[in-house]
Scaffold this active site. Structure first.
Site, PDB file in Angstrom:
ATOM      1  N   GLY A  89       0.544  -1.396  -0.291  1.00 12.33           N
ATOM      2  CA  GLY A  89      -0.572  -0.536   0.054  1.00 12.33           C
ATOM      3  C   GLY A  89       0.784   1.091   0.370  1.00 12.33           C
ATOM      4  O   GLY A  89       2.211   1.466  -0.281  1.00 12.33           O
ATOM      5  N   ILE A  92       4.890   6.699  -3.225  1.00 17.16           N
ATOM      6  CA  ILE A  92       6.303   6.136  -3.882  1.00 17.16           C
ATOM      7  C   ILE A  92       6.954   6.370  -2.386  1.00 17.16           C
ATOM      8  O   ILE A  92       6.687   7.330  -1.194  1.00 17.16           O
ATOM      9  CB  ILE A  92       6.450   7.281  -4.609  1.00 17.16           C
ATOM     10  CG1 ILE A  92       8.643   6.855  -5.341  1.00 17.16           C
ATOM     11  CG2 ILE A  92       6.570   8.896  -4.285  1.00 17.16           C
ATOM     12  CD1 ILE A  92       8.243   7.507  -6.813  1.00 17.16           C
ATOM     13  N   GLY A 162       4.342   1.004   4.906  1.00 13.87           N
ATOM     14  CA  GLY A 162       3.622   0.815   3.450  1.00 13.87           C
ATOM     15  C   GLY A 162       3.412  -0.542   4.015  1.00 13.87           C
ATOM     16  O   GLY A 162       4.351  -1.273   3.925  1.00 13.87           O
ATOM     17  N   PHE A 174       8.274  -0.729   6.859  1.00  9.67           N
ATOM     18  CA  PHE A 174       8.326   0.353   7.437  1.00  9.67           C
ATOM     19  C   PHE A 174      10.037   0.813   7.315  1.00  9.67           C
ATOM     20  O   PHE A 174      10.693  -0.278   7.386  1.00  9.67           O
ATOM     21  CB  PHE A 174       8.402   1.145   9.544  1.00  9.67           C
ATOM     22  CG  PHE A 174       9.829   0.263  10.235  1.00  9.67           C
ATOM     23  CD1 PHE A 174      10.377   0.963  10.717  1.00  9.67           C
ATOM     24  CD2 PHE A 174       9.286  -1.344  10.588  1.00  9.67           C
ATOM     25  CE1 PHE A 174      11.940  -0.010  11.608  1.00  9.67           C
ATOM     26  CE2 PHE A 174       9.686  -2.075  11.430  1.00  9.67           C
ATOM     27  CZ  PHE A 174      11.441  -1.166  12.089  1.00  9.67           C
ATOM     28  N   CYS A 191       5.233   9.882  -0.914  1.00  7.91           N
ATOM     29  CA  CYS A 191       3.837   9.485  -0.295  1.00  7.91           C
ATOM     30  C   CYS A 191       2.828  10.225  -0.920  1.00  7.91           C
ATOM     31  O   CYS A 191       1.703   9.947  -0.612  1.00  7.91           O
ATOM     32  CB  CYS A 191       3.775   9.189   1.253  1.00  7.91           C
ATOM     33  SG  CYS A 191       5.329   8.681   2.186  1.00  7.91           S
TER      34      CYS A 191
END
Length: 248
Positions: A89, A92, A162, A174, A191
């Protein structure tokens, strides 16, 4: 329920190589769960926690926007960086030297079946770790990860997160900026969030270098407490006739 988590520090590893390794571990756990259901078996599912440091790489989550990468292929090559679109999920992010990356591969049915709780506990693991260095970090509403000065013009992210989960098995995790070169974040919209900065433990403490091994030990301490698990050091060696071999 198996609450033992096997921990291995992979050192510095190529992103794709590590991703493939995660996928092997993930598939191993999922296949075991499928076998348990089909055969009404009661085989114990393993849990893993990988530490790793990647060479310069940008990764884009499955719902991410490629326009948040501000470099061409040639510019990526000139910076010695690679790029992958992956199955976690989030949008970037950047990984590189001086960053502690953690990949928990857990069967959440050994703990609790709640992805939201899982993410919050991962965040809390980092929040408690950074508190030991005198930093007050927190969550930002609607934005996964760990931040400083939320709600002010000086909000900045220190840890990105993510994850992917299937059949309650997790992967990815993480990325905590400890001694990372923050200049690499200038090449993306981190992100997918505009107007917010990125920071590191080194910058926040104003020191030449932070002891990364010390940070890892603190992360593991808080992870073990929050997930109420037992951590064991392991050397994970690939497959032998479809069975993962572990040396503790």
């Amino acid at each position: 329920m198996n609450k033992v988590v096997l921990v291995e520090d992979l050192g510095s590893k190529d992103y794709k190589e590590t991703w493939d390794f995660q996928e092997e571990l993930f598939k191993d756990v999922v296949d075991l769960k499928i076998r348990n259901r089909r055969e009404e078996a009661n085989l114990e599912t393993p849990n893993y926690f990988l530490f790793v440091e990647h060479p310069h790489v940008y990764t884009l989550g499955k719902s991410g926007d490629l326009s948040n990468l501000l470099l061409s292929e040639k510019q990526l090559a000139d910076k010695g960086a690679t790029f992958y679109k992956i199955n976690r999920g989030g949008d970037i992010t950047y990984h590189g030297p001086g960053q502690i990356v953690g990949y928990p591969i857990l069967d959440l049915e050994n703990f609790f079946t709640d992805i939201h709780k899982y993410l919050r506990l991962l965040e809390e693991t980092i929040i408690l770790t950074l508190a030991e260095y005198g930093l007050k970090t927190e969550r930002s509403p609607g934005e996964t990860g760990v931040w400083l000065d939320v709600g002010t013009p000086f909000a900045r992210k220190i840890c990105a997160m993510g994850v992917r989960a299937s059949r309650w098995v997790t992967m990815h995790g993480f990325a905590l900026n400890v001694n990372a070169d923050l200049g690499y974040f200038d090449n993306i919209i981190p992100c997918g969030i505009r107007g917010k900065a990125v920071t590191s433990l080194q910058v926040e403490l104003g020191v030449e270098k932070v002891d990364e091994e010390e940070v890892k030990s603190k992360i593991l301490k808080h992870f073990e407490e929050l997930f109420e698990c037992e951590l064991k050091s392991a050397v994970l060696q690939g497959f032998s006739n479809g069975t993962r071999i572990e040396q503790i």
